[in-house]
Design a protein around this motif. Structure first.
Motif, PDB file in Angstrom:
ATOM      1  N   TYR A  40       0.846  -1.180   0.000  1.00  0.00           N
ATOM      2  CA  TYR A  40       0.000   0.000   0.000  1.00  0.00           C
ATOM      3  C   TYR A  40       0.888   1.238   0.000  1.00  0.00           C
ATOM      4  O   TYR A  40       1.987   1.218   0.516  1.00  0.00           O
ATOM      5  CB  TYR A  40      -0.862   0.038   1.259  1.00  0.00           C
ATOM      6  CG  TYR A  40      -1.949  -0.992   1.302  1.00  0.00           C
ATOM      7  CD1 TYR A  40      -3.281  -0.617   1.331  1.00  0.00           C
ATOM      8  CD2 TYR A  40      -1.674  -2.351   1.319  1.00  0.00           C
ATOM      9  CE1 TYR A  40      -4.294  -1.556   1.371  1.00  0.00           C
ATOM     10  CE2 TYR A  40      -2.673  -3.298   1.363  1.00  0.00           C
ATOM     11  CZ  TYR A  40      -3.979  -2.896   1.386  1.00  0.00           C
ATOM     12  OH  TYR A  40      -4.971  -3.823   1.432  1.00  0.00           O
ATOM     13  N   ASP A  41       0.384   2.328  -0.547  1.00  0.00           N
ATOM     14  CA  ASP A  41       1.075   3.604  -0.425  1.00  0.00           C
ATOM     15  C   ASP A  41       0.799   4.157   0.956  1.00  0.00           C
ATOM     16  O   ASP A  41      -0.210   3.837   1.581  1.00  0.00           O
ATOM     17  CB  ASP A  41       0.553   4.602  -1.463  1.00  0.00           C
ATOM     18  CG  ASP A  41       0.952   4.226  -2.876  1.00  0.00           C
ATOM     19  OD1 ASP A  41       2.015   3.598  -3.033  1.00  0.00           O
ATOM     20  OD2 ASP A  41       0.189   4.541  -3.800  1.00  0.00           O
ATOM     21  N   TYR A  42       1.687   5.032   1.427  1.00  0.00           N
ATOM     22  CA  TYR A  42       1.499   5.622   2.748  1.00  0.00           C
ATOM     23  C   TYR A  42       0.139   6.304   2.856  1.00  0.00           C
ATOM     24  O   TYR A  42      -0.521   6.230   3.877  1.00  0.00           O
ATOM     25  CB  TYR A  42       2.619   6.627   3.056  1.00  0.00           C
ATOM     26  CG  TYR A  42       2.520   7.188   4.439  1.00  0.00           C
ATOM     27  CD1 TYR A  42       2.841   6.418   5.538  1.00  0.00           C
ATOM     28  CD2 TYR A  42       2.071   8.494   4.645  1.00  0.00           C
ATOM     29  CE1 TYR A  42       2.733   6.922   6.821  1.00  0.00           C
ATOM     30  CE2 TYR A  42       1.969   9.004   5.915  1.00  0.00           C
ATOM     31  CZ  TYR A  42       2.295   8.217   7.007  1.00  0.00           C
ATOM     32  OH  TYR A  42       2.182   8.717   8.267  1.00  0.00           O
ATOM     33  N   LYS A  43      -0.323   6.927   1.776  1.00  0.00           N
ATOM     34  CA  LYS A  43      -1.617   7.617   1.811  1.00  0.00           C
ATOM     35  C   LYS A  43      -2.777   6.642   2.000  1.00  0.00           C
ATOM     36  O   LYS A  43      -3.867   7.042   2.367  1.00  0.00           O
ATOM     37  CB  LYS A  43      -1.808   8.463   0.552  1.00  0.00           C
ATOM     38  CG  LYS A  43      -1.935   7.671  -0.725  1.00  0.00           C
ATOM     39  CD  LYS A  43      -2.049   8.603  -1.915  1.00  0.00           C
ATOM     40  CE  LYS A  43      -2.250   7.917  -3.223  1.00  0.00           C
ATOM     41  NZ  LYS A  43      -1.404   6.829  -3.579  1.00  0.00           N
ATOM     42  N   ALA A  78      -3.115   1.001  13.789  1.00  0.00           N
ATOM     43  CA  ALA A  78      -3.992   1.301  12.649  1.00  0.00           C
ATOM     44  C   ALA A  78      -4.245   0.060  11.796  1.00  0.00           C
ATOM     45  O   ALA A  78      -5.384  -0.204  11.392  1.00  0.00           O
ATOM     46  CB  ALA A  78      -3.380   2.414  11.806  1.00  0.00           C
ATOM     47  N   ILE A  79      -3.222  -0.725  11.544  1.00  0.00           N
ATOM     48  CA  ILE A  79      -3.346  -1.878  10.645  1.00  0.00           C
ATOM     49  C   ILE A  79      -4.178  -2.989  11.267  1.00  0.00           C
ATOM     50  O   ILE A  79      -5.109  -3.503  10.648  1.00  0.00           O
ATOM     51  CB  ILE A  79      -1.948  -2.387  10.234  1.00  0.00           C
ATOM     52  CG1 ILE A  79      -1.286  -1.345   9.322  1.00  0.00           C
ATOM     53  CG2 ILE A  79      -2.029  -3.755   9.568  1.00  0.00           C
ATOM     54  CD1 ILE A  79       0.193  -1.558   9.098  1.00  0.00           C
ATOM     55  N   PHE A  80      -3.881  -3.365  12.495  1.00  0.00           N
ATOM     56  CA  PHE A  80      -4.642  -4.444  13.129  1.00  0.00           C
ATOM     57  C   PHE A  80      -6.096  -4.029  13.358  1.00  0.00           C
ATOM     58  O   PHE A  80      -7.005  -4.843  13.223  1.00  0.00           O
ATOM     59  CB  PHE A  80      -3.992  -4.884  14.444  1.00  0.00           C
ATOM     60  CG  PHE A  80      -2.882  -5.879  14.257  1.00  0.00           C
ATOM     61  CD1 PHE A  80      -3.108  -7.230  14.463  1.00  0.00           C
ATOM     62  CD2 PHE A  80      -1.615  -5.479  13.865  1.00  0.00           C
ATOM     63  CE1 PHE A  80      -2.103  -8.167  14.302  1.00  0.00           C
ATOM     64  CE2 PHE A  80      -0.597  -6.393  13.692  1.00  0.00           C
ATOM     65  CZ  PHE A  80      -0.837  -7.737  13.901  1.00  0.00           C
ATOM     66  N   CYS A 103       1.139  -6.204   3.871  1.00  0.00           N
ATOM     67  CA  CYS A 103       1.232  -5.255   2.761  1.00  0.00           C
ATOM     68  C   CYS A 103       0.873  -3.834   3.174  1.00  0.00           C
ATOM     69  O   CYS A 103       1.163  -2.891   2.441  1.00  0.00           O
ATOM     70  CB  CYS A 103       0.353  -5.721   1.595  1.00  0.00           C
ATOM     71  SG  CYS A 103       1.037  -7.161   0.764  1.00  0.00           S
ATOM     72  N   MET A 104       0.253  -3.678   4.326  1.00  0.00           N
ATOM     73  CA  MET A 104      -0.075  -2.339   4.815  1.00  0.00           C
ATOM     74  C   MET A 104       1.113  -1.701   5.546  1.00  0.00           C
ATOM     75  O   MET A 104       1.190  -0.481   5.651  1.00  0.00           O
ATOM     76  CB  MET A 104      -1.292  -2.396   5.743  1.00  0.00           C
ATOM     77  CG  MET A 104      -2.561  -2.779   5.022  1.00  0.00           C
ATOM     78  SD  MET A 104      -3.833  -3.184   6.201  1.00  0.00           S
ATOM     79  CE  MET A 104      -5.007  -1.909   5.879  1.00  0.00           C
TER      80      MET A 104
END
Length: 146
Positions: A40-43, A78-80, A103-104
Motif C-alpha cells: 500500500y502507499d502511505y496515503k 492502525a493496521i490491526f 502489505c499495509m
C-alpha cells in the motif's frame, strides 16, 4: 429458473425484462491487493483509531498494542484495527488477513523484520500466521472518550 433456461423460445432474461423484473447480477469478486503482494502507499494507511485501549490475541497471550506502548506502534494499531473492522476477515488473523496486514506496513520495515527477527514482533507474528496457516481470533478493547 436459471438464466440459461428457456421457456419456449424465450430466455429467462427476456422473460424478466418483459415482466419488469430486474436482471440477475453476479456479485463482484473482491480482489485483495495483498494477494498480488503489492504494498500500500502511505496515503492508503488506515486512520488511527483513537478509542483503542488494547489489541490482543487471547490464544497466544500476546498483546499487539496497548496504550502503554502506543507511541512505538502506531502503524500496528492502525493496521490491526483495520483488519479487525473489515467484515471479510471476521476479526481473525488468517493467511489472507496476515498477508493484507503485511502489505499495509512500510515495505522497508517488512524487509528489515525479515532480516532482524524479534525487532518487529507484530510483523513476525503476521509471518508466523501466514507461514503456519494459523487461524487466530483477536480482540480489540475500546473505551468511550469522555
Amino acid at each position: 429458473m436459471s438464466v440459461s433456461s428457456t421457456v419456449g423460445n424465450v430466455t429467462a432474461a427476456r422473460l424478466r425484462r418483459s415482466v419488469g423484473v430486474a436482471p440477475l447480477r453476479r456479485a463482484a469478486c473482491v480482489v485483495v491487493r495483498a494477494e498480488k503482494k503489492e504494498y500500500y502507499d502511505y496515503k492508503d494507511m488506515p486512520p488511527l483509531p483513537l478509542t483503542v485501549e488494547r489489541i490482543h490475541i487471547p490464544k497466544l497471550g500476546y498483546t499487539v498494542v496497548s496504550k502503554q506502548n502506543e507511541p512505538m506502534r502506531l502503524a500496528s494499531l492502525a493496521i490491526f484495527y483495520d483488519i479487525y473492522k473489515d467484515e471479510q476477515y471476521k476479526s481473525r488473523l488468517t493467511r489472507k488477513s496476515a498477508m493484507t496486514a503485511l502489505c499495509m506496513y512500510d515495505r522497508d520495515d517488512v524487509a528489515e523484520a525479515q532480516n532482524s527477527p524479534g525487532d518487529y514482533p507484530n510483523i513476525d507474528l503476521l509471518y508466523r500466521v501466514y507461514n503456519e496457516g494459523l487461524d487466530l481470533e483477536f480482540k480489540v478493547e475500546e473505551f468511550m472518550p469522555q
